[in-house]
Each structure stands twice: as C-alpha cells, then as structure tokens.
Scaffold this active site. Sequence first.
Site, PDB file in Angstrom:
ATOM      1  N   ASP A 188       0.857  -1.187   0.000  1.00 43.86           N
ATOM      2  CA  ASP A 188       0.000   0.000   0.000  1.00 43.86           C
ATOM      3  C   ASP A 188       0.892   1.235   0.000  1.00 43.86           C
ATOM      4  O   ASP A 188       1.391   1.639   1.049  1.00 43.86           O
ATOM      5  CB  ASP A 188      -0.882   0.030   1.249  1.00 43.86           C
ATOM      6  CG  ASP A 188      -1.936  -1.057   1.260  1.00 43.86           C
ATOM      7  OD1 ASP A 188      -2.937  -0.912   0.538  1.00 43.86           O
ATOM      8  OD2 ASP A 188      -1.767  -2.045   2.001  1.00 43.86           O
ATOM      9  N   ARG A 238       3.886   2.733   3.082  1.00 41.86           N
ATOM     10  CA  ARG A 238       4.699   1.761   3.822  1.00 41.86           C
ATOM     11  C   ARG A 238       6.195   2.020   3.664  1.00 41.86           C
ATOM     12  O   ARG A 238       6.989   1.494   4.437  1.00 41.86           O
ATOM     13  CB  ARG A 238       4.382   0.339   3.343  1.00 41.86           C
ATOM     14  CG  ARG A 238       2.910  -0.010   3.215  1.00 41.86           C
ATOM     15  CD  ARG A 238       2.130   0.205   4.481  1.00 41.86           C
ATOM     16  NE  ARG A 238       0.758  -0.303   4.330  1.00 41.86           N
ATOM     17  CZ  ARG A 238      -0.236  -0.004   5.137  1.00 41.86           C
ATOM     18  NH1 ARG A 238      -0.034   0.800   6.172  1.00 41.86           N
ATOM     19  NH2 ARG A 238      -1.441  -0.504   4.937  1.00 41.86           N
ATOM     20  N   ARG A 276      -7.376  10.489   2.153  1.00 46.74           N
ATOM     21  CA  ARG A 276      -6.839   9.487   1.228  1.00 46.74           C
ATOM     22  C   ARG A 276      -7.429   9.571  -0.177  1.00 46.74           C
ATOM     23  O   ARG A 276      -6.923   8.914  -1.096  1.00 46.74           O
ATOM     24  CB  ARG A 276      -7.060   8.084   1.798  1.00 46.74           C
ATOM     25  CG  ARG A 276      -6.280   7.831   3.078  1.00 46.74           C
ATOM     26  CD  ARG A 276      -6.707   6.535   3.743  1.00 46.74           C
ATOM     27  NE  ARG A 276      -6.510   5.378   2.873  1.00 46.74           N
ATOM     28  CZ  ARG A 276      -6.957   4.151   3.171  1.00 46.74           C
ATOM     29  NH1 ARG A 276      -7.615   3.945   4.301  1.00 46.74           N
ATOM     30  NH2 ARG A 276      -6.739   3.153   2.335  1.00 46.74           N
ATOM     31  N   LYS A 309      -9.438   1.118  -5.367  1.00 46.99           N
ATOM     32  CA  LYS A 309     -10.192   0.725  -4.178  1.00 46.99           C
ATOM     33  C   LYS A 309     -11.045   1.901  -3.681  1.00 46.99           C
ATOM     34  O   LYS A 309     -10.769   3.038  -4.049  1.00 46.99           O
ATOM     35  CB  LYS A 309      -9.233   0.228  -3.088  1.00 46.99           C
ATOM     36  CG  LYS A 309      -8.148   1.217  -2.660  1.00 46.99           C
ATOM     37  CD  LYS A 309      -7.116   0.530  -1.778  1.00 46.99           C
ATOM     38  CE  LYS A 309      -6.101   1.527  -1.251  1.00 46.99           C
ATOM     39  NZ  LYS A 309      -5.016   0.873  -0.486  1.00 46.99           N
ATOM     40  N   HIS A 310     -12.130   1.645  -2.905  1.00 46.78           N
ATOM     41  CA  HIS A 310     -12.629   0.390  -2.351  1.00 46.78           C
ATOM     42  C   HIS A 310     -14.046   0.206  -2.895  1.00 46.78           C
ATOM     43  O   HIS A 310     -14.943   0.918  -2.450  1.00 46.78           O
ATOM     44  CB  HIS A 310     -12.677   0.423  -0.837  1.00 46.78           C
ATOM     45  CG  HIS A 310     -11.376   0.810  -0.178  1.00 46.78           C
ATOM     46  ND1 HIS A 310     -10.943   2.123  -0.078  1.00 46.78           N
ATOM     47  CD2 HIS A 310     -10.413   0.040   0.408  1.00 46.78           C
ATOM     48  CE1 HIS A 310      -9.782   2.151   0.571  1.00 46.78           C
ATOM     49  NE2 HIS A 310      -9.436   0.909   0.859  1.00 46.78           N
ATOM     50  N   HIS A 364     -11.354  -1.399   9.677  1.00 47.13           N
ATOM     51  CA  HIS A 364     -10.351  -2.180  10.387  1.00 47.13           C
ATOM     52  C   HIS A 364     -10.897  -2.629  11.741  1.00 47.13           C
ATOM     53  O   HIS A 364     -10.460  -3.650  12.282  1.00 47.13           O
ATOM     54  CB  HIS A 364      -9.079  -1.346  10.621  1.00 47.13           C
ATOM     55  CG  HIS A 364      -8.271  -1.136   9.382  1.00 47.13           C
ATOM     56  ND1 HIS A 364      -8.548  -0.142   8.469  1.00 47.13           N
ATOM     57  CD2 HIS A 364      -7.188  -1.791   8.899  1.00 47.13           C
ATOM     58  CE1 HIS A 364      -7.675  -0.196   7.476  1.00 47.13           C
ATOM     59  NE2 HIS A 364      -6.831  -1.185   7.715  1.00 47.13           N
ATOM     60  N   ASP A 367     -10.372  -6.627   0.482  1.00 45.30           N
ATOM     61  CA  ASP A 367      -9.575  -5.958   1.493  1.00 45.30           C
ATOM     62  C   ASP A 367      -9.208  -7.017   2.539  1.00 45.30           C
ATOM     63  O   ASP A 367      -9.687  -8.158   2.494  1.00 45.30           O
ATOM     64  CB  ASP A 367     -10.363  -4.800   2.111  1.00 45.30           C
ATOM     65  CG  ASP A 367      -9.469  -3.670   2.615  1.00 45.30           C
ATOM     66  OD1 ASP A 367      -8.270  -3.923   2.857  1.00 45.30           O
ATOM     67  OD2 ASP A 367      -9.967  -2.543   2.786  1.00 45.30           O
TER      68      ASP A 367
END
Length: 331
Positions: free
Chosen positions: A75, A83, A145, A175-176, A188, A259
């Site tokens: 990601d 990351r 985002r 996404k998403h 999450h 996901d």
Amino acid sequence: MNEATLPHPGGLFMVGLPGLALDDSTRELIVRERINDFILFKRNVESPAQLGRLTAALADACRTTGLGPPLISIDQEGGTVARLEPPFTVFPDARQLAAEPDPEAALTAYAETCAQELRSVGINMNMAPVLDLCPAGQGYYMERRVLGDDPAEVARLGQLIIEKMQHNGLIACGKHFPGLGAARLDPHREISAIERSRQELEQDLLPFRAAVEAGVAALMTSHTVYPALDPQRPATLSPLILADLLRRKLGYTGVVVTDDLEMGAIERQRGVPEAALAAFQAGADQLLICRDHDKVRRALARFKQALAGGEIAPARLRQSLARIAALRLLA
C-alpha cells in the site's frame, strides 16, 4: 472427481509476512500450499537493499517450487497510507496532490515515481489509487486518502494514475468498490453501513467505471454494507455487488481483490475461513490475509473441504486462478 485432480486453492491467497526476511512459515506456505502472492508492510522494510533481498527470496522460493513469478504488493498511496519511508520518495496524501495547481503533473510524478521505485526493489503491485469520493471537513474516515469529492474529477485523476502506473510496469489496484468515502467508521475495527440511495451510489461508481475503461488490472472490495444494493452483506461478501454490479453491469473482467479479511468488520462477523469462502463465492478472486498464517492455513483447509464437498465448482476456481495468472503477466 478425486482430490488429486482438483485445482489447488492456494493461488487465490495473498498473504503477509512477519518480518524482514523470508521465514519458515512463509516458505512452508509456498512449498506446501502453493501460495505465491504476498503483501508487504512497514514491518517488512528496513532499507531498499534489504527489501530487494526479501522480494528476491520470495521470487526464488516460488520459482524453485515450480510456481509462477509472485505478485508482491504494497500500500503506497502516499501520505497517511505509505509503507515506504526515506530514502524512498515521500508523497503527500492524494487529496493534497489533487489540489495542486497542476494536479495532472503532481499525480503523474507520483505514479511514475512509485512505479520506478517499487519495481527497483521487486514490488510489482500497488494497492492504489483510492477511487472513493469523500467531502472535506465532515469527519469522514477516508477524507485525506481520496482525490476529492467531485465524481468526474476523481474519475479523471484516478484514470490518470492507473494509466501511468501500468504503463510503467506497476500493477494498479483501485479501491474500495463500490465506494468507501461516506463511511464514518473504520472497517479495520467494525462494520458499518453507508446509507446512500441508488442514485447517490451511481455517482460513487463513476471513478470505478472510469477505472474499468482504463483497463485497471485489479479492484479491491469494501468491507461496508450498502443497504440500497444489498441490505444484509458487506460488499466483500455480496454477490449482488461483486457478481451482478461489478462483473455484469460494469463489465469488469480483471481481478477482484478483497480488502484484508482480518479486519474487524469481517472477522468479527464470520471468522476468516468462512469469510474467505463467502467472498470467493460472492465473486472475489484474490483473498487478502495480511498477518496471521494460522488463519491462512485454516482458510485453505476450509477451501479444500468446500471443493471436495461440491460447495465450490472447480471451473469457478480455475477461472479465478486464470485471472490471477493473467495479472502476473502484466508485471
């Protein structure tokens, strides 16, 4: 049909690794379960040289096992979801890039730099761009985002990112689906519903339609319920959303990626093994389990049981495996 002639479901799974080097558990998943798709996180990254050694070790293990070259994803959206840290290029959030005086130039630089830097360390798939629509200043979870809240503009800029990444040899994953921008809760942790009308959801779909037209290689599902589309199941587990809407109505023929199935929105409802099977039956191809290898093994055991018991048609499994194999050819 006996078990020996059934296709192996290991090729459906994309899994995380625990550390900085190829470990025994991951190697066992490659050799025994024929898994050759991986996703990397900050816990897997120390330096460009180390990351290159890790991806090379994954590729070598897959090759010596007789598997195809692995998909190795990350990601790297920029901003709050990135990351890779310096010396890799650090980009602002997508919303900030889209607000630049020349957003096309800013997003082209982002996409082309991502492709160059990720490919240089053996990563061939980026879980980006975000195609959700989200207004600013209203407390939505996805606010920073996204590329904005104007459907036509997000569609145009998302298409640009996809084209630039894929032209430079990096697989893009939008996404998403079908749009997470109106979610106030983080999937999450817990499941939520997006109470938007079908007419409103049609606007949310415009960036995904543009992505399909641009030839996006993969699309990731949302772990959120959309009552106007399916009042009972989140998109990841909904054949009404994945099979009917995405495949049939939008005409998408690429890879559908879930996901992370370990997210609270999914795992608390069903558990990872049953959720993986339900997502596949709903129309997903690639099943993402980002951390726990025990859950990967239990999900694989459930798939083998489902194949042997006729819950899964071998032809349907072969179809998804063929889509994923075609995805590897793009890298």
